[in-house]
Design a protein around this motif. Structure first.
Motif, mmCIF file in Angstrom:
data_model
loop_
_atom_site.group_PDB
_atom_site.id
_atom_site.type_symbol
_atom_site.label_atom_id
_atom_site.label_comp_id
_atom_site.label_asym_id
_atom_site.label_seq_id
_atom_site.Cartn_x
_atom_site.Cartn_y
_atom_site.Cartn_z
ATOM 1 N N TYR A 22 0.847 -1.196 0.000
ATOM 2 C CA TYR A 22 0.000 0.000 0.000
ATOM 3 C C TYR A 22 0.878 1.240 0.000
ATOM 4 O O TYR A 22 1.790 1.367 0.820
ATOM 5 C CB TYR A 22 -0.886 -0.017 1.245
ATOM 6 N N LYS A 24 0.664 5.482 -0.003
ATOM 7 C CA LYS A 24 -0.245 6.596 0.283
ATOM 8 C C LYS A 24 0.507 7.921 0.187
ATOM 9 O O LYS A 24 1.562 8.099 0.793
ATOM 10 C CB LYS A 24 -0.826 6.438 1.697
ATOM 11 N N THR A 25 -0.053 8.842 -0.607
ATOM 12 C CA THR A 25 0.440 10.212 -0.667
ATOM 13 C C THR A 25 -0.751 11.135 -0.402
ATOM 14 O O THR A 25 -1.885 10.665 -0.286
ATOM 15 C CB THR A 25 1.052 10.533 -2.044
ATOM 16 N N LYS A 28 -2.960 10.344 -3.609
ATOM 17 C CA LYS A 28 -3.218 9.010 -4.153
ATOM 18 C C LYS A 28 -3.069 7.916 -3.100
ATOM 19 O O LYS A 28 -2.250 8.021 -2.185
ATOM 20 C CB LYS A 28 -2.256 8.715 -5.320
ATOM 21 N N ARG A 29 -3.879 6.870 -3.297
ATOM 22 C CA ARG A 29 -3.787 5.653 -2.483
ATOM 23 C C ARG A 29 -3.796 4.471 -3.437
ATOM 24 O O ARG A 29 -4.790 4.247 -4.130
ATOM 25 C CB ARG A 29 -4.944 5.584 -1.486
ATOM 26 N N LEU A 45 -6.071 -3.399 5.376
ATOM 27 C CA LEU A 45 -6.086 -1.937 5.311
ATOM 28 C C LEU A 45 -6.732 -1.344 6.559
ATOM 29 O O LEU A 45 -6.217 -0.380 7.142
ATOM 30 C CB LEU A 45 -6.833 -1.470 4.057
ATOM 31 N N GLU A 50 -6.838 2.430 7.427
ATOM 32 C CA GLU A 50 -7.098 2.895 6.066
ATOM 33 C C GLU A 50 -8.384 2.281 5.524
ATOM 34 O O GLU A 50 -8.701 1.116 5.802
ATOM 35 C CB GLU A 50 -5.922 2.546 5.150
ATOM 36 N N GLN A 54 -11.204 4.296 -0.274
ATOM 37 C CA GLN A 54 -10.402 5.452 -0.667
ATOM 38 C C GLN A 54 -9.322 5.100 -1.699
ATOM 39 O O GLN A 54 -8.617 5.977 -2.190
ATOM 40 C CB GLN A 54 -9.729 6.067 0.561
ATOM 41 N N LEU A 55 -9.198 3.805 -2.028
ATOM 42 C CA LEU A 55 -8.187 3.400 -3.003
ATOM 43 C C LEU A 55 -8.479 3.996 -4.374
ATOM 44 O O LEU A 55 -9.636 4.148 -4.770
ATOM 45 C CB LEU A 55 -8.143 1.870 -3.132
ATOM 46 N N ASP A 56 -7.409 4.286 -5.114
ATOM 47 C CA ASP A 56 -7.527 4.812 -6.472
ATOM 48 C C ASP A 56 -7.194 3.783 -7.544
ATOM 49 O O ASP A 56 -7.795 3.806 -8.621
ATOM 50 C CB ASP A 56 -6.586 6.017 -6.650
ATOM 51 N N LEU A 265 2.012 1.852 9.018
ATOM 52 C CA LEU A 265 2.279 2.879 8.014
ATOM 53 C C LEU A 265 3.597 3.579 8.348
ATOM 54 O O LEU A 265 3.800 4.042 9.467
ATOM 55 C CB LEU A 265 1.151 3.907 8.003
#
Length: 268
Positions: A22, A24-25, A28-29, A45, A50, A54-56, A265
């Protein structure tokens, strides 16, 4: 820099039984691979706070089942974009089931894809899949490299991944455990071949060639449950690096990864 303007990673799962990373920025995810069930990835997640909704996108490295098991169900259930090269798409389509054409994206090896605030550099590796590739993630002036499932690390790959801030490096097997184990000789040959997997020693030697002043986080991944132990991988890599004057857990941190448990994370 505010605490939110960073790249964070969690190795959700990493073993011969299933893999998912995973990234994460602020914008973006992203998942790299989804080699477990959709429900398991959702739970992993959630375990790090998380939300799967919310994933892209999902980036796919290659078509082996321990990397794509959950790709189709996640793409369909959450409307995720899926990126892979053309040969990998061809090889995995029947395995992952239908994915809407607008969610299917080509990301060829040895190219750069920009997704929001992330620049993602793909590079070919030597593995017995149709066209395997892994990734170097660039966010601002930081980078994180995902590199497993390769029989060796070429000079070209070492150049691409040199001095990253973080690495997920394969340590698939202990050679002695593999030799003495129950696997048939043909499978043992496949694992130790140039199209197989890195051993603990191979992973350590690759790390010595690519760790630099910027490197702060190193994760040991894709351990075989049958032919390795987390403690053994960690000890082998740590001892070899320290013998060559690398500041393990001083200049950078050495982390274990797990088959069924996400790492916390971590800021890269």
């Amino acid at each position: 820099m505010s605490m939110t303007a960073v790249m964070q990673i969690s190795v959700l799962a990493s073993s011969s039984q299933g893999n998912s990373l995973y990234i994460k920025t602020p914008n973006k995810r992203i998942l790299v691979d989804a080699g477990l069930s959709g429900k398991k990835i959702k739970d992993l997640l959630a375990s790090i706070g998380e939300d799967i909704q919310q994933l892209d996108a999902i980036l796919v490295t290659h078509e082996h089942s321990d990397h794509i098991r959950g790709v189709g169900i996640l793409a369909r259930r959450y409307g995720l974009d899926v990126y892979a090269n053309a040969k990998t798409w061809q090889a995995m389509r029947a395995k992952i089931g239908p994915v809407d054409s607008h969610q299917q994206h080509l990301f060829e090896a040895n190219s750069v894809l920009t997704l929001g605030d992330l620049d993602i550099e793909s590079f070919s590796v030597s593995h017995d899949a149709i066209d395997p590739q892994f990734y170097n993630f660039h966010y601002q002036d930081h980078s994180f490299v995902d590199l497993t499932d390769t029989g060796y690390v070429s000079d070209r790959v070492k150049y691409i991944i040199q001095n990253a801030d973080g690495f997920l490096m394969e340590c698939n097997h202990d050679l002695e455990m593999l030799r003495q184990g129950y696997y048939p000789w043909s499978l043992k040959q496949r694992i130790i071949s140039d199209e197989g997997h890195l051993s603990n020693l191979d992973g350590a030697n690759a790390l010595m060639d690519v760790i630099g002043n910027q490197t702060k986080q190193v994760f040991l991944g894709h351990l075989s449950p049958e032919n390795n132990l987390p403690k053994l991988a960690h000890q082998t890599v740590s001892e070899l690096l320290q013998q060559h004057d690398y500041g393990v857990d001083h200049d950078f941190w050495l982390h274990d990864t797990y088959a069924q448990q996400a790492t916390q994370l971590t800021i890269i």
